[in-house]
Design a protein around this motif. Structure first.
Motif, PDB file in Angstrom:
ATOM      1  N   PRO A   1      -6.486  57.589  59.271  1.00 44.11           N
ATOM      2  CA  PRO A   1      -5.586  57.352  58.137  1.00 44.11           C
ATOM      3  C   PRO A   1      -5.591  55.873  57.750  1.00 44.11           C
ATOM      4  N   HIS A   2      -5.769  55.597  56.476  1.00 41.90           N
ATOM      5  CA  HIS A   2      -5.901  54.201  56.052  1.00 41.90           C
ATOM      6  C   HIS A   2      -5.127  53.888  54.771  1.00 41.90           C
ATOM      7  N   SER A   3      -4.359  54.826  54.266  1.00 43.42           N
ATOM      8  CA  SER A   3      -3.609  54.596  53.028  1.00 43.42           C
ATOM      9  C   SER A   3      -2.415  53.673  53.290  1.00 43.42           C
TER      10      SER A   3
ATOM     11  N   ILE B   1      14.423  61.046  67.088  1.00 41.95           N
ATOM     12  CA  ILE B   1      13.988  62.097  68.017  1.00 41.95           C
ATOM     13  C   ILE B   1      12.796  61.598  68.817  1.00 41.95           C
ATOM     14  N   LYS B   2      12.587  62.198  69.970  1.00 38.96           N
ATOM     15  CA  LYS B   2      11.461  61.825  70.823  1.00 38.96           C
ATOM     16  C   LYS B   2      10.276  62.726  70.503  1.00 38.96           C
ATOM     17  N   ILE B   3       9.092  62.114  70.372  1.00 39.18           N
ATOM     18  CA  ILE B   3       7.874  62.859  70.079  1.00 39.18           C
ATOM     19  C   ILE B   3       7.445  63.661  71.306  1.00 39.18           C
ATOM     20  N   ARG B   4       7.105  64.935  71.064  1.00 42.40           N
ATOM     21  CA  ARG B   4       6.603  65.802  72.126  1.00 42.40           C
ATOM     22  C   ARG B   4       5.164  66.197  71.804  1.00 42.40           C
ATOM     23  N   GLY B   5       4.329  66.281  72.821  1.00 40.28           N
ATOM     24  CA  GLY B   5       2.955  66.702  72.615  1.00 40.28           C
ATOM     25  C   GLY B   5       2.077  65.568  72.116  1.00 40.28           C
ATOM     26  N   ASP B   6       0.802  65.877  71.879  1.00 36.23           N
ATOM     27  CA  ASP B   6      -0.164  64.841  71.496  1.00 36.23           C
ATOM     28  C   ASP B   6      -0.885  65.156  70.192  1.00 36.23           C
ATOM     29  N   SER B   7      -0.264  65.966  69.335  1.00 34.39           N
ATOM     30  CA  SER B   7      -0.940  66.335  68.092  1.00 34.39           C
ATOM     31  C   SER B   7      -1.018  65.179  67.096  1.00 34.39           C
ATOM     32  N   MET B   8      -0.146  64.149  67.263  1.00 38.56           N
ATOM     33  CA  MET B   8      -0.160  63.031  66.318  1.00 38.56           C
ATOM     34  C   MET B   8      -0.826  61.783  66.885  1.00 38.56           C
ATOM     35  N   VAL B   9      -1.497  61.930  68.022  1.00 40.36           N
ATOM     36  CA  VAL B   9      -2.297  60.835  68.574  1.00 40.36           C
ATOM     37  C   VAL B   9      -3.482  60.589  67.636  1.00 40.36           C
ATOM     38  N   PRO B  10      -3.861  59.348  67.294  1.00 41.60           N
ATOM     39  CA  PRO B  10      -3.443  58.099  67.923  1.00 41.60           C
ATOM     40  C   PRO B  10      -2.290  57.382  67.241  1.00 41.60           C
ATOM     41  N   MET B  11      -1.654  57.983  66.234  1.00 39.81           N
ATOM     42  CA  MET B  11      -0.550  57.296  65.569  1.00 39.81           C
ATOM     43  C   MET B  11       0.712  57.323  66.422  1.00 39.81           C
ATOM     44  N   MET B  12       1.059  58.500  66.950  1.00 37.92           N
ATOM     45  CA  MET B  12       2.245  58.645  67.792  1.00 37.92           C
ATOM     46  C   MET B  12       1.854  59.357  69.081  1.00 37.92           C
TER      47      MET B  12
ATOM     48  N   VAL C   1      12.627  69.400  57.618  1.00 40.46           N
ATOM     49  CA  VAL C   1      13.913  68.916  58.138  1.00 40.46           C
ATOM     50  C   VAL C   1      14.226  67.536  57.564  1.00 40.46           C
ATOM     51  N   GLY C   2      13.223  66.693  57.452  1.00 38.55           N
ATOM     52  CA  GLY C   2      13.409  65.353  56.908  1.00 38.55           C
ATOM     53  C   GLY C   2      12.126  64.551  57.031  1.00 38.55           C
ATOM     54  N   ARG C   3      12.070  63.455  56.307  1.00 39.97           N
ATOM     55  CA  ARG C   3      10.866  62.618  56.316  1.00 39.97           C
ATOM     56  C   ARG C   3      10.953  61.580  57.431  1.00 39.97           C
ATOM     57  N   VAL C   4       9.841  61.345  58.105  1.00 39.13           N
ATOM     58  CA  VAL C   4       9.768  60.293  59.112  1.00 39.13           C
ATOM     59  C   VAL C   4       9.632  58.956  58.383  1.00 39.13           C
ATOM     60  N   VAL C   5      10.607  58.079  58.586  1.00 36.14           N
ATOM     61  CA  VAL C   5      10.621  56.805  57.876  1.00 36.14           C
ATOM     62  C   VAL C   5      10.325  55.627  58.800  1.00 36.14           C
ATOM     63  N   ARG C   6      10.255  55.900  60.106  1.00 33.23           N
ATOM     64  CA  ARG C   6       9.997  54.823  61.060  1.00 33.23           C
ATOM     65  C   ARG C   6       9.625  55.456  62.396  1.00 33.23           C
ATOM     66  N   PHE C   7       8.766  54.799  63.142  1.00 35.04           N
ATOM     67  CA  PHE C   7       8.590  55.244  64.522  1.00 35.04           C
ATOM     68  C   PHE C   7       8.407  54.025  65.406  1.00 35.04           C
ATOM     69  N   GLU C   8       8.854  54.161  66.644  1.00 37.92           N
ATOM     70  CA  GLU C   8       8.784  53.058  67.595  1.00 37.92           C
ATOM     71  C   GLU C   8       7.966  53.486  68.805  1.00 37.92           C
ATOM     72  N   PRO C   9       6.868  52.775  69.081  1.00 36.10           N
ATOM     73  CA  PRO C   9       6.072  53.109  70.266  1.00 36.10           C
ATOM     74  C   PRO C   9       6.888  52.898  71.539  1.00 36.10           C
ATOM     75  N   ARG C  10       6.880  53.872  72.393  1.00 44.17           N
ATOM     76  CA  ARG C  10       7.510  53.776  73.706  1.00 44.17           C
ATOM     77  C   ARG C  10       6.515  54.075  74.817  1.00 44.17           C
ATOM     78  N   ASN C  11       5.501  54.863  74.476  1.00 42.28           N
ATOM     79  CA  ASN C  11       4.494  55.248  75.449  1.00 42.28           C
ATOM     80  C   ASN C  11       3.305  54.291  75.370  1.00 42.28           C
ATOM     81  N   PHE C  12       3.382  53.206  76.136  1.00 34.84           N
ATOM     82  CA  PHE C  12       2.293  52.231  76.102  1.00 34.84           C
ATOM     83  C   PHE C  12       1.221  52.574  77.133  1.00 34.84           C
ATOM     84  N   LYS C  13       1.561  53.415  78.118  1.00 34.95           N
ATOM     85  CA  LYS C  13       0.611  53.797  79.168  1.00 34.95           C
ATOM     86  C   LYS C  13      -0.638  54.439  78.553  1.00 34.95           C
ATOM     87  N   ASP C  14      -0.439  55.370  77.614  1.00 33.73           N
ATOM     88  CA  ASP C  14      -1.568  56.083  77.032  1.00 33.73           C
ATOM     89  C   ASP C  14      -2.264  55.297  75.934  1.00 33.73           C
ATOM     90  N   ARG C  15      -1.688  54.160  75.539  1.00 35.24           N
ATOM     91  CA  ARG C  15      -2.320  53.336  74.521  1.00 35.24           C
ATOM     92  C   ARG C  15      -3.260  52.302  75.126  1.00 35.24           C
TER      93      ARG C  15
END
Length: 261
Positions: A34-36, A172-183, A246-260
């Protein structure tokens, strides 16, 4: 009162930033990532309008925005704004003047802990919740999360820049890895439950057959689809009755740095 025009130095910062951003977009496009501007805004936690204004020199950069952009682009803050980099260094020195070999330059975006209210960041608490959904239902219920004290604190400036109502935001906390590598699993997403209008390419929390998912919406061949960032996951049709926003994601904060790393 109309906004003051930017100084020559601020305009030069914006020009350098825009060049680096365009290089980032080209690199991401070549890698089929994603690059937009919209994708970048979602990763940064800005509104796309604010990002565009930063890039075009319509509003001045600040340290918080500058650090986030530097991290996104994989550059140093001084690469596009030497003045902000110097300012960030002075703040770090004022808060933690005896940090031996660790400096603001080596830890861009680090937020020192302080008991001094003069240095404490101005933040707004957002409820941390778990979503409870039913298949076919347009509404949702929440259960308060007690992780991190049940609150996510976000910059007040970000709230004001994006004209958001904190009472309509949920974390909310992200579950699963479908949005990797963004989340990654364990990251925190902030949802604006007041914004449920489907936008092609936007990232949303959705009720998909009773499951709470965070996905990118795509509109293709007159159909809406749920798309993942992870290529291992296939697109799913997002049809009324079994897929509700349910609603639009307007912000996310990385918490899982181990997998990054």
């Amino acid at each position: 009162m109309p906004a003051l025009p930017l100084s020559d130095e601020q305009l030069a910062d914006a020009s350098r930033l825009k060049t680096l951003f365009q290089e980032w977009q080209r690199s991401r496009k070549e890698s089929n990532l994603p690059h937009s501007q919209e994708a970048a805004a979602a990763a940064l936690g800005f509104g796309q309008s604010a990002l565009t204004q930063y890039l075009n020199g319509k509003i001045p950069l600040n340290v918080t925005a500058g650090v986030k952009l530097a991290n996104l682009l994989g550059v140093s803050l001084s690469d596009f704004s030497p003045a902000l980099a110097e300012h960030a260094g002075k703040i770090a020195d004022a808060v933690a003047p005896h940090t031996d070999d660790i400096s603001a330059a080596s830890l861009p975006g680090a937020r020192p802990v302080t008991d001094d209210d003069n240095h404490a960041p101005i933040t707004v608490p957002i409820k941390m919740v778990a979503l409870h959904l039913q298949a076919g239902a347009t509404g949702f219920e929440t259960e308060e999360s007690y992780e991190d004290g049940g609150k996510l604190h976000v910059p007040r400036q970000w709230i004001e820049e994006n004209d958001l109502d904190p009472q309509r935001l949920l974390a909310i906390k992200i579950r699963g890895d479908s949005m990797v590598p963004m989340m990654y699993e364990g990251d925190i997403a902030v949802i604006n439950v007041h914004d449920r209008n489907r936008v092609n390419g936007g990232v949303f929390a959705v009720n998909f057959k009773g499951q709470a998912l965070v996905k990118r919406l795509k509109y293709e061949r007159r159909e809406w689809y749920l798309a993942s960032e992870n290529p291992d996951f296939k697109q799913e049709p997002c049809r009324n009755g079994e897929c509700n926003v349910v609603g639009r994601v307007v912000r996310f904060e990385p918490r899982n740095f181990k997998d990054r790393l």
